[in-house]
Design a protein around this motif. Sequence first.
Motif, PDB file in Angstrom:
ATOM      1  N   ALA A   1     -32.740  13.256  65.372  1.00  0.00           N
ATOM      2  CA  ALA A   1     -31.591  12.395  65.057  1.00  0.00           C
ATOM      3  C   ALA A   1     -31.948  10.929  65.200  1.00  0.00           C
ATOM      4  O   ALA A   1     -31.505  10.081  64.402  1.00  0.00           O
ATOM      5  CB  ALA A   1     -30.407  12.758  65.965  1.00  0.00           C
ATOM      6  N   GLU A   2     -32.718  10.601  66.146  1.00  0.00           N
ATOM      7  CA  GLU A   2     -33.109   9.207  66.331  1.00  0.00           C
ATOM      8  C   GLU A   2     -34.028   8.715  65.212  1.00  0.00           C
ATOM      9  O   GLU A   2     -34.075   7.533  64.912  1.00  0.00           O
ATOM     10  CB  GLU A   2     -33.791   9.046  67.686  1.00  0.00           C
ATOM     11  N   LEU A   3     -34.786   9.654  64.635  1.00  0.00           N
ATOM     12  CA  LEU A   3     -35.689   9.252  63.556  1.00  0.00           C
ATOM     13  C   LEU A   3     -34.927   8.723  62.336  1.00  0.00           C
ATOM     14  O   LEU A   3     -35.456   7.922  61.568  1.00  0.00           O
ATOM     15  CB  LEU A   3     -36.576  10.424  63.142  1.00  0.00           C
ATOM     16  N   LYS A   4     -33.649   9.208  62.155  1.00  0.00           N
ATOM     17  CA  LYS A   4     -32.893   8.758  60.982  1.00  0.00           C
ATOM     18  C   LYS A   4     -32.505   7.294  61.084  1.00  0.00           C
ATOM     19  O   LYS A   4     -32.149   6.667  60.094  1.00  0.00           O
ATOM     20  CB  LYS A   4     -31.646   9.610  60.826  1.00  0.00           C
ATOM     21  N   ASN A   5     -32.516   6.738  62.251  1.00  0.00           N
ATOM     22  CA  ASN A   5     -32.113   5.349  62.454  1.00  0.00           C
ATOM     23  C   ASN A   5     -33.287   4.374  62.424  1.00  0.00           C
ATOM     24  O   ASN A   5     -33.123   3.199  62.769  1.00  0.00           O
ATOM     25  CB  ASN A   5     -31.371   5.216  63.791  1.00  0.00           C
ATOM     26  N   ARG A   6     -34.436   4.830  62.039  1.00  0.00           N
ATOM     27  CA  ARG A   6     -35.573   3.909  61.947  1.00  0.00           C
ATOM     28  C   ARG A   6     -35.387   2.972  60.759  1.00  0.00           C
ATOM     29  O   ARG A   6     -34.803   3.338  59.744  1.00  0.00           O
ATOM     30  CB  ARG A   6     -36.887   4.668  61.778  1.00  0.00           C
ATOM     31  N   PHE A   7     -35.959   1.763  60.802  1.00  0.00           N
ATOM     32  CA  PHE A   7     -35.846   0.810  59.704  1.00  0.00           C
ATOM     33  C   PHE A   7     -37.138   0.020  59.619  1.00  0.00           C
ATOM     34  O   PHE A   7     -37.909  -0.067  60.575  1.00  0.00           O
ATOM     35  CB  PHE A   7     -34.656  -0.139  59.917  1.00  0.00           C
ATOM     36  N   VAL A   8     -37.321  -0.547  58.441  1.00  0.00           N
ATOM     37  CA  VAL A   8     -38.490  -1.371  58.165  1.00  0.00           C
ATOM     38  C   VAL A   8     -37.997  -2.645  57.505  1.00  0.00           C
ATOM     39  O   VAL A   8     -37.183  -2.592  56.572  1.00  0.00           O
ATOM     40  CB  VAL A   8     -39.496  -0.657  57.251  1.00  0.00           C
ATOM     41  N   THR A   9     -38.477  -3.773  57.930  1.00  0.00           N
ATOM     42  CA  THR A   9     -38.090  -5.062  57.360  1.00  0.00           C
ATOM     43  C   THR A   9     -39.061  -5.429  56.253  1.00  0.00           C
ATOM     44  O   THR A   9     -40.288  -5.430  56.461  1.00  0.00           O
ATOM     45  CB  THR A   9     -38.086  -6.146  58.439  1.00  0.00           C
ATOM     46  N   ILE A  10     -38.510  -5.724  55.072  1.00  0.00           N
ATOM     47  CA  ILE A  10     -39.359  -6.087  53.945  1.00  0.00           C
ATOM     48  C   ILE A  10     -38.925  -7.451  53.436  1.00  0.00           C
ATOM     49  O   ILE A  10     -37.792  -7.905  53.641  1.00  0.00           O
ATOM     50  CB  ILE A  10     -39.297  -5.035  52.828  1.00  0.00           C
ATOM     51  N   ASP A  11     -39.828  -8.069  52.703  1.00  0.00           N
ATOM     52  CA  ASP A  11     -39.549  -9.376  52.129  1.00  0.00           C
ATOM     53  C   ASP A  11     -38.738  -9.206  50.853  1.00  0.00           C
ATOM     54  O   ASP A  11     -38.866  -8.196  50.140  1.00  0.00           O
ATOM     55  CB  ASP A  11     -40.872 -10.095  51.862  1.00  0.00           C
ATOM     56  N   SER A  12     -37.943 -10.225  50.556  1.00  0.00           N
ATOM     57  CA  SER A  12     -37.106 -10.121  49.355  1.00  0.00           C
ATOM     58  C   SER A  12     -37.931 -10.130  48.073  1.00  0.00           C
ATOM     59  O   SER A  12     -37.497  -9.652  47.038  1.00  0.00           O
ATOM     60  CB  SER A  12     -36.095 -11.269  49.326  1.00  0.00           C
ATOM     61  N   GLY A  13     -39.121 -10.637  48.142  1.00  0.00           N
ATOM     62  CA  GLY A  13     -39.969 -10.672  46.945  1.00  0.00           C
ATOM     63  C   GLY A  13     -40.972  -9.535  46.902  1.00  0.00           C
ATOM     64  O   GLY A  13     -41.945  -9.606  46.152  1.00  0.00           O
ATOM     65  N   GLU A  14     -40.794  -8.520  47.747  1.00  0.00           N
ATOM     66  CA  GLU A  14     -41.731  -7.386  47.774  1.00  0.00           C
ATOM     67  C   GLU A  14     -41.740  -6.704  46.419  1.00  0.00           C
ATOM     68  O   GLU A  14     -40.703  -6.594  45.739  1.00  0.00           O
ATOM     69  CB  GLU A  14     -41.302  -6.395  48.856  1.00  0.00           C
ATOM     70  N   ARG A  15     -42.919  -6.233  45.979  1.00  0.00           N
ATOM     71  CA  ARG A  15     -43.071  -5.588  44.682  1.00  0.00           C
ATOM     72  C   ARG A  15     -43.539  -4.142  44.851  1.00  0.00           C
ATOM     73  O   ARG A  15     -44.138  -3.783  45.854  1.00  0.00           O
ATOM     74  CB  ARG A  15     -44.053  -6.371  43.802  1.00  0.00           C
ATOM     75  N   CYS A  16     -43.257  -3.394  43.814  1.00  0.00           N
ATOM     76  CA  CYS A  16     -43.658  -1.975  43.812  1.00  0.00           C
ATOM     77  C   CYS A  16     -45.183  -1.883  43.737  1.00  0.00           C
ATOM     78  O   CYS A  16     -45.823  -2.637  42.974  1.00  0.00           O
ATOM     79  CB  CYS A  16     -42.997  -1.260  42.633  1.00  0.00           C
ATOM     80  N   SER A  17     -45.769  -0.936  44.496  1.00  0.00           N
ATOM     81  CA  SER A  17     -47.232  -0.773  44.522  1.00  0.00           C
ATOM     82  C   SER A  17     -47.764  -0.140  43.264  1.00  0.00           C
ATOM     83  O   SER A  17     -48.978  -0.115  43.049  1.00  0.00           O
ATOM     84  CB  SER A  17     -47.636   0.080  45.726  1.00  0.00           C
ATOM     85  N   VAL A  18     -46.851   0.372  42.367  1.00  0.00           N
ATOM     86  CA  VAL A  18     -47.313   1.033  41.143  1.00  0.00           C
ATOM     87  C   VAL A  18     -47.094   0.130  39.935  1.00  0.00           C
ATOM     88  O   VAL A  18     -48.021  -0.217  39.210  1.00  0.00           O
ATOM     89  CB  VAL A  18     -46.606   2.382  40.957  1.00  0.00           C
ATOM     90  N   CYS A  19     -45.797  -0.282  39.735  1.00  0.00           N
ATOM     91  CA  CYS A  19     -45.496  -1.053  38.535  1.00  0.00           C
ATOM     92  C   CYS A  19     -45.498  -2.562  38.764  1.00  0.00           C
ATOM     93  O   CYS A  19     -45.363  -3.336  37.805  1.00  0.00           O
ATOM     94  CB  CYS A  19     -44.159  -0.627  37.967  1.00  0.00           C
ATOM     95  N   SER A  20     -45.619  -2.986  40.034  1.00  0.00           N
ATOM     96  CA  SER A  20     -45.666  -4.412  40.398  1.00  0.00           C
ATOM     97  C   SER A  20     -44.388  -5.162  40.037  1.00  0.00           C
ATOM     98  O   SER A  20     -44.374  -6.400  39.978  1.00  0.00           O
ATOM     99  CB  SER A  20     -46.888  -5.093  39.755  1.00  0.00           C
ATOM    100  N   GLN A  21     -43.283  -4.447  39.754  1.00  0.00           N
ATOM    101  CA  GLN A  21     -41.985  -5.077  39.511  1.00  0.00           C
ATOM    102  C   GLN A  21     -41.293  -5.328  40.841  1.00  0.00           C
ATOM    103  O   GLN A  21     -41.618  -4.693  41.857  1.00  0.00           O
ATOM    104  CB  GLN A  21     -41.120  -4.160  38.618  1.00  0.00           C
ATOM    105  N   PRO A  22     -40.340  -6.257  40.883  1.00  0.00           N
ATOM    106  CA  PRO A  22     -39.623  -6.504  42.144  1.00  0.00           C
ATOM    107  C   PRO A  22     -39.040  -5.215  42.690  1.00  0.00           C
ATOM    108  O   PRO A  22     -38.476  -4.398  41.952  1.00  0.00           O
ATOM    109  CB  PRO A  22     -38.541  -7.512  41.742  1.00  0.00           C
TER     110      PRO A  22
END
Length: 1092
Positions: free
Chosen positions: A889-910
Amino acid sequence: MFDDFVEHAAPTAGHSRSTVPLPQVQYEGFEPSPYDSDIRDELEQTGTLDAQLPSAVAPNTPLFDLGRVQYTLSAPLVSLAVSSDILAMALASNSIVLIELSHAEHVVTIPILRKPTEFTIHKIFLDPSGRHLIITSVQGENWYLYRGWKKPKQLKTFKMVIESIAWNKAALLGSTHSMSTREFLVGTRNGGIFEAVLDAGEDFFKSQERYLQLLFNLPEKHPVTGIKFDLFPPSDPRNALIIVTTPSRIYQFAGSPDRRSEDGGRVFSSLFASYRETAPKISELPGNLQYSELHFYTPNADQALSLPKNLAWMTAPGIYHGTLNFDPNSDDHIDSTQLHPYPAISPGAPPGTSPSTAEVPVSISLTEFHFILLYRDRLVGISTLNGKQTYEDVIPLRQNEVVRGLAADPVRKTYWAYTDQSIFELGVSNEGRDVWQIYLAQQKFDIALRYATTARQRDSILSAQARAFFDEGRYFQAAQCYSQCSASFEEVALKFLDAGERDALRSYLISRLERTRKSDLTQRMILATWLLEFYLSRCNELDDLCASESVTSDIENLQTQRAILEDDLRQFFDTYKSNLDKNVVYELIQGHGRTDMYLHYATAIGDCERVIEHWILEERWTKAIDVLNGQSNPELYYRFGTVLTRQAPKEMIESWLKQPSLDSLRLIPSLLQLQHLRQDHLSPNHAVQYLTYVVFEQGNKSPMIHNLLVTFLASRLPHSSEEEGPLLNFLTSAPADPMTGKPYYDLDYALRVCKRTGRTQSCVHIYSQMGLWENSVDLALEKGDLELAKENANKPEDDPPLQKKLWLKIARYVVQDKQDIKTAMQFLDNTNILKIEDILPFFPDFVVIDDFKEEIAHALEGYSAHIDDLKRDMDDATRTAESIKQDIAELKNRFVTIDSGERCSVCSQPLLTRQFYVFPCQHTFHADCLIGLAKEYLPAHALRRIITLQTELLKGDGKSNIDQAVLSAPNGHSRQGTRQRTLLSANFGSPMQNGAKAANLLGRNLLSAGDRLRDLIVPDALASVVSAPGWIPGISSGRKAGMDKDIEKKTEKLRAELDDVLASSCPLCESVIAGLDKPFVKSGELDTTWAL
């Protein structure tokens, strides 16, 4: 030495001994006779006996070679002396000329500064080392010259005319660096004998004349024409011999010197003083001759301690010759004296003419074998061995040239003749040419052989010696000589047979056999066979003589002769075994009944088979085994093993143990012989001993050997379980095949043998080896061996049910067969496999519970404790499960902070433009990009599950989400057109096709398109349903508020499962690991990027 200055005279018609040619030797039978290694080589090369040894001299070569020295004298020559290759000449001009013969081009002339009218040179005397020179004059004035001086020095105390000098040869040759003459004796013209010492060393206070002392005056006052002294023995000179000559007398003075020569000081004073009252030993040869000469010949004269051997004294009647005897106890030190008269010659006549009268020579000299006589116009050589003239040569004199004398170098053995105008060198290297003939005529055969220089000469000497020995009855010596010469083999053999000398003939045959070439196989075999017959016949004769009663007094001598002869015969076998035919030898020896020689010959040629057969026939088993041990042929062990093993098993087995190279398989027939022997339980089993050695020491892996050892162990030991240990030990410790883990012996065969011989424990062990645990336990229980049954019941450790079954068998046996309740209860304490409830069914119905009430109580207590343990384990598991749920149950509350300009690792789109995933490795993907990437590496079963989940989700979600997912895209553009190329063309008509319809078509055609699972997955469709609705900005949920809650829960469950499949791991990281074993270029793909 001076050869470049010597002009050799042409050969003259002078007298010389010619050698009468020996008759040509004809060979018959054993030809040629290789009686000597050198002769053998010559015969092989030339085929005659005329070949010469390396030092041979041609028969027509003159004994002496006279040659003129090419040197021009500046004045008439008065006297000449030579010693140690130093030639000194005294000229009438009072000059001394010195020439070192090894460097003859360097001539040193030293004048004596006196007028010829005042000083006339009489003689010069040169010491053996060539360093000291004394010049004496007619006026009695004497001078001394040392090598290296520029001018001589006058000897002021030497007021005498010196006729002879005796130098201390041992001291002068022994100390080459000394400048002293040491003591020497001087003989004067008036008969005086002086002792003197000169020293060339520079000393301001001393002159060169150390001392001069008169020792003795000869009574007749005649000139001392010769003088010589020697100290003996050379190693410890305690005695001295002095020989003095006058024209008619020879004196011998002998005695002990005053001191050793090397001590310094006067030496001969007391010796001569002893002769003032008594006369010395005197020999007189009267005559009118006013001069004489004394000469000595010394072998090895270049050695300081050598003593002279012969002397020659020139007198009026002839040459007095003898050998010197250095015995201190002898009165006369000159032995074998002879007077050789002078030959009759015709002065001025050419050599070879008839002689007229004997004439006294001008001078003489002594060589090893000749007297050299110098006359006014010629040189004559007379042999010292027989007194015959052997050489004569005319001296080529010039007009008015006068002969002066002879000079000899006592150290280098060179001889010189000189006149007043010339010098001649006399070569004596060939003087020993005819010496062998002289000794042969005198029957001094051994000496003649030493001087023989050709094979022909040796043959003549040995033939004559052999005939002489045979005529004298010295048959053995004659046999040795005959074997070395060219006498006919048949002739010699018949001579010995006619004389009845079979022993001498045997010696002759042995010598001929030794000297016969090894390549003459037939001759060597005939000689060896004949010799064998002689040996055997002689042995039988001696046996008969020893057995007869008529020679009882001489029995010991005969027995000694027989022993010596038998030893000779054994040595003959050892030496010439290769020259004998063994079949002929066996036949001869057996015909003479010589068993001992039969065995020795067989042993000598390595025919051990016959020796062993003989000892077996004689029933001498240990003798046969000893012979077997002494040879190296293993075949004999196999051939005679059966009989010897049966008769002497202990010794034979010990013999086998000493031969590790034997093939044990081939010894099995011999080992089987031991089965038929009467068994003795007190003695060890030798077959078991050998087989144990072969198995454990040599590592033999043959099943036959292992089975045979099992057979002997099972059948040899007594039938009692107490003594079954050796067999059981072998069965438990026998080597096993590392590949199969089974022993090398046959388990079935070993089981049959053990059953037949009643080996219960061994049978039980074999059953266990075969994996037949029930049989092993049954057999052990059948024999009543409870402990053995327990031991085998514990062996199947990897099969607990079988193990329990075996223990139940044992329990049944204990309870039902023995009916011993207490033993059964104790039995439970020995194992943890059985409980009380397992053996209760075996008890009879009438058994009272009191006998095992306590055991039942203990069992119930144990069950209760076990239940408590299980309860505690269940509580712990429950708490662990609750903890895990909380962590999930605690695992569901994990989070990761990302930048607003982060891009996809495949298509390189926002990334934030649509639904996305973020992994712990910081890789980020759009949902549809993640689905398209994950399907490339997921396995087939995961792909099928995704398709199933895709179908279920699309059915329950309606078409609104699909339509919106397909139609909506950033910037108002649809992406379905670009993705549609990955779908099946038969299922999708256009990019705008209804999503629900497409999903239904996918579901219907799932089985028909199983080979193209990846093409059935629609990333855009899955992306629209993979997350909760309303996630994407600007898109409403589109769901009715009254949706059925069961359908919603089912959908959430399917969505969560799909999410677990797709996002279980990062596809980029996972694909790297999964693709390590894949090639860069796929099969069928043509890669031209590497082409040059």
